[in-house]
Design a protein around this motif. Structure first.
Motif: not given
Length: 311
Positions: A1-19
């Motif tokens: 499992m990837i555990k970096s904050e950078a990866e968290r921010d990337r995934r959350w940004a994907m969700a917000r881009d979709l919104m």
């Protein structure tokens, strides 16, 4: 499992881009209960880095909220924090709220703002399918309605545990003659069913009258012509006509669904969804609405949708 904050921010940004792309104020990410064989990929875990089986809510630019189904998730989160695991949702934004009370409250808020509880819809110049909008579950663009199309929909509404169903068929401009003919057959089936929906008859009498009218016109049905709402259970047969449809010959075994509950005696107050549908030469029209068994004649609740509408 990837555990970096950078990866968290990337995934959350994907969700917000979709919104942003879809002009959404909120996004719900639903996670099936942990261990469900049909859901090996935990969508919620992708955004939480935490135990699966939750609902993740993205609201505008705020950090997401995680709804869990039991206190066990909170206890597990506490232990994970003790171990030093990297968890992406702050404790203050985790709530035991994946339950009927909270889901019912969310649905009520949506309904109060005009949200449609459920709708089936298909569009095109000639369709022979029935169900949820295909662009809602397949990777494709929403269909563009054009002159010559027919819009077929089923609108379902429930209040106080009582449901009504309306079958909507809208002709857009000049439609194919087979669509016009199919609409006439569907209407004839509707009237044939009404004539039988009286006390002392059976559900089978209604279903048979509608199917006979359909077959006599050379048509076939893609879904039941009629089914019960109160009591729930009896349903008209369908599926036999698919065997005559040329594109279907490439498929494997094509079974059919027989009429269920044909022997049910009709009594005043019983409620039925009339949804006569007819396919003629690959063109489908679906009509109808909710009908109640009266003391001496049927009570139609949706008379306008029992005809082909025009746009």
């Amino acid at each position: 499992m990837i555990k970096s904050e950078a990866e968290r921010d990337r995934r959350w940004a994907m969700a917000r881009d979709l919104m942003a792309d879809e002009a959404l104020d909120a996004l719900l990410v639903y996670g099936e209960h942990e261990g469900v064989p049909a859901a090996p990929f935990a969508h919620d875990n992708y955004f939480t880095n935490d135990r699966p089986g939750t609902i993740v809510m993205f609201c505008r630019d705020e950090d997401p909220i995680q709804l869990v189904w039991s206190p066990m998730h909170v206890e597990d989160h506490i232990e994970a924090t003790k171990r030093g695991d990297e968890l992406w949702i702050e404790p203050a934004r985790i709530r035991v709220g994946k339950d009927a009370t909270h889901v019912a409250a969310g649905m009520a808020a949506g309904y109060s703002r005009g949200a449609q509880p459920h709708i089936l819809i298909n569009t095109g110049p000639s369709v022979v399918s029935w169900g949820d909008a295909p662009w809602a579950h397949r990777p494709q663009q929403p269909q563009v309605i054009a002159d010559g199309d027919v819009v077929l929909a089923e609108v379902l509404n429930a209040v106080a545990r009582r449901e009504t169903q309306s079958q909507v068929a809208i002709a857009v401009g000049d439609v194919h003659p087979d669509l016009e003919a199919a609409a006439q057959v569907a209407r004839a089936c509707y009237e044939a069913g009404l004539a039988q929906l009286v006390p002392d008859n059976t559900f089978g009498d209604v279903a048979e009258a509608m199917i006979t009218t359909l077959k006599d016109a050379g048509g076939w049905n893609v879904h039941p012509m009629v089914h019960s709402l109160n009591p729930y259970g009896p349903v008209c047969g369908f599926g036999w006509g698919l065997k005559t449809y040329a594109p279907a010959k490439a498929y494997g075994e094509l079974g059919e669904v027989p009429t269920v509950g044909a022997g049910l005696p009709l009594e005043p107050g019983m409620t039925f969804a009339f949804e006569p549908n007819c396919v003629l030469n690959g063109h489908l029209v679906n009509l109808g609405g909710t009908v109640v068994v009266g003391n001496d004649k049927p009570i139609e609740l949706n008379t306008s949708t029992a005809h082909l509408l025009r746009r």
